[in-house]
Design a protein around this motif. Sequence first.
Motif, short mmCIF file in Angstrom:
data_model
loop_
_atom_site.label_atom_id
_atom_site.label_comp_id
_atom_site.label_asym_id
_atom_site.label_seq_id
_atom_site.Cartn_x
_atom_site.Cartn_y
_atom_site.Cartn_z
N ARG A 106 0.82 -1.22 0.00
CA ARG A 106 0.00 0.00 0.00
C ARG A 106 0.86 1.26 0.00
NH1 ARG A 106 -3.06 -3.36 3.49
NH2 ARG A 106 -2.21 -2.44 5.39
N LYS A 107 2.17 1.08 0.19
CA LYS A 107 3.07 2.22 0.24
C LYS A 107 4.00 2.30 -0.97
CE LYS A 107 3.16 2.06 5.30
NZ LYS A 107 4.01 1.86 6.51
N THR A 108 4.30 1.16 -1.58
CA THR A 108 5.24 1.14 -2.70
C THR A 108 4.88 0.03 -3.67
OG1 THR A 108 7.57 0.95 -3.34
CG2 THR A 108 6.84 -0.41 -1.50
N GLN A 109 5.27 0.21 -4.93
CA GLN A 109 5.16 -0.83 -5.94
C GLN A 109 6.54 -1.18 -6.49
OE1 GLN A 109 2.00 -2.54 -7.41
NE2 GLN A 109 1.99 -2.18 -5.21
N ASN A 110 7.56 -0.96 -5.67
CA ASN A 110 8.93 -1.33 -6.01
C ASN A 110 9.14 -2.79 -5.66
OD1 ASN A 110 11.81 -1.83 -5.70
ND2 ASN A 110 12.08 0.37 -5.94
N SER A 111 9.33 -3.63 -6.68
CA SER A 111 9.41 -5.07 -6.46
C SER A 111 10.59 -5.47 -5.59
CB SER A 111 9.47 -5.81 -7.80
OG SER A 111 10.52 -5.32 -8.61
N GLN A 112 11.72 -4.76 -5.73
CA GLN A 112 12.89 -5.11 -4.94
C GLN A 112 12.67 -4.84 -3.45
OE1 GLN A 112 15.30 -6.83 -5.82
NE2 GLN A 112 15.97 -6.45 -7.91
N GLN A 113 11.81 -3.88 -3.14
CA GLN A 113 11.46 -3.62 -1.74
C GLN A 113 10.41 -4.61 -1.24
OE1 GLN A 113 10.52 0.51 -0.97
NE2 GLN A 113 12.11 1.23 -2.35
N LEU A 114 9.46 -4.94 -2.09
CA LEU A 114 8.36 -5.81 -1.66
C LEU A 114 8.80 -7.26 -1.44
CD1 LEU A 114 5.45 -4.48 -3.92
CD2 LEU A 114 5.75 -4.15 -1.47
N ILE A 115 9.77 -7.74 -2.21
CA ILE A 115 10.18 -9.13 -2.06
C ILE A 115 10.76 -9.41 -0.68
CG2 ILE A 115 10.54 -9.55 -4.52
CD1 ILE A 115 13.53 -9.18 -4.05
N ARG A 116 11.19 -8.37 0.03
CA ARG A 116 11.72 -8.56 1.38
C ARG A 116 10.68 -9.15 2.32
NH1 ARG A 116 14.14 -2.43 1.85
NH2 ARG A 116 15.57 -2.53 0.06
N HIS A 117 9.41 -8.99 1.95
CA HIS A 117 8.33 -9.47 2.80
C HIS A 117 7.78 -10.82 2.35
CE1 HIS A 117 8.37 -5.47 4.58
NE2 HIS A 117 8.32 -4.97 3.36
N LEU A 118 8.54 -11.51 1.50
CA LEU A 118 8.13 -12.84 1.03
C LEU A 118 8.98 -13.96 1.64
CD1 LEU A 118 7.47 -12.12 -2.76
CD2 LEU A 118 5.78 -12.91 -1.09
N HIS A 119 9.66 -13.66 2.73
CA HIS A 119 10.54 -14.66 3.33
C HIS A 119 9.77 -15.85 3.89
CE1 HIS A 119 9.35 -11.85 6.50
NE2 HIS A 119 9.48 -12.84 7.35
N ARG A 120 8.47 -15.69 4.11
CA ARG A 120 7.67 -16.80 4.64
C ARG A 120 6.93 -17.55 3.54
NH1 ARG A 120 4.31 -14.78 9.79
NH2 ARG A 120 3.90 -17.02 9.87
N TYR A 121 7.12 -17.13 2.30
CA TYR A 121 6.46 -17.81 1.19
C TYR A 121 7.10 -19.18 0.92
CZ TYR A 121 3.93 -18.37 -3.20
OH TYR A 121 3.10 -18.83 -4.18
#
Length: 274
Positions: A227-242
């Motif tokens: 909801r704050k960014t659409q930068n993929s390199q920043q968002l992937i940091r939150h996929l560690h539990r995937y």
Amino acid sequence: MRQTERNPLQTLLLFIVALAFGFGTLIQIADQSKPDQQLDIHYQSLTTAADIIPLTNPTRAIAYTSVVSLDTLPVADKKQRFIALLLPAILISKQKHQQQRLKLDKILASKKPTSPEQTWLNQQMALYEVTTPSQLKQRMINLPNSLILAQAALETGWGSSRFFVQANNVFGIWSFDPNEKRMMASQQREGRKIYVKRYDSLLGAIDDYFLTLGRGSAYKELRQAARKTQNSQQLIRHLHRYSELGEDYIQRLATLIRHNNLKQYDQYHLQNKA
């Protein structure tokens, strides 16, 4: 789809919505301002990799119902055809979800939803496993094309995995329901059989991917960040539990995005209907 004239207030509202969901979707939002607008989707099966329609921008709304292994193709050709397979379905799914977000905003802005709107709202809250419309709004996220393509490439080995070829399963989504379409994995977990979902098309896999990320508690941080960014390199940091790979999974995604210049696809959008 045909564009319509808008007054200055409508244009301002669209701009505000675009800010909320990321600048990468601005063009798509402008073209899809009617929340109940239907998509003109062409469903197509594949016999060989040569049947894959080359990718263009704007992109045709194609949803492949069957795929073929790309494993034997030269690496550069395999990657190009894989992206041409997946990106149309990604764009269709994102457009559908954008229409749903706009519809939700319209309902939330009204003093009293109509009976059909309330029915739709109840269905969506049940689907996303929430109890209030405000919670639902937090679950309906947008993600950049580059992130989705990177995960798809990693999970399928650029279109060579058995789950991808036989079940249209792009993201390794498991099945726990014996009544749904699924296929058994070759390995077991703690002596128990593992199943993955089987989809009727790549579009079905993309839709389920968004639902999985939208209602899973493991992806709360991802939803907040999206909801704050659409930068993929920043968002992937939150996929560690995937993935069980954890931080290594994030590093692999980062490498895929960077080495394959996947961010170029973040600006791709669907063709308007003639």
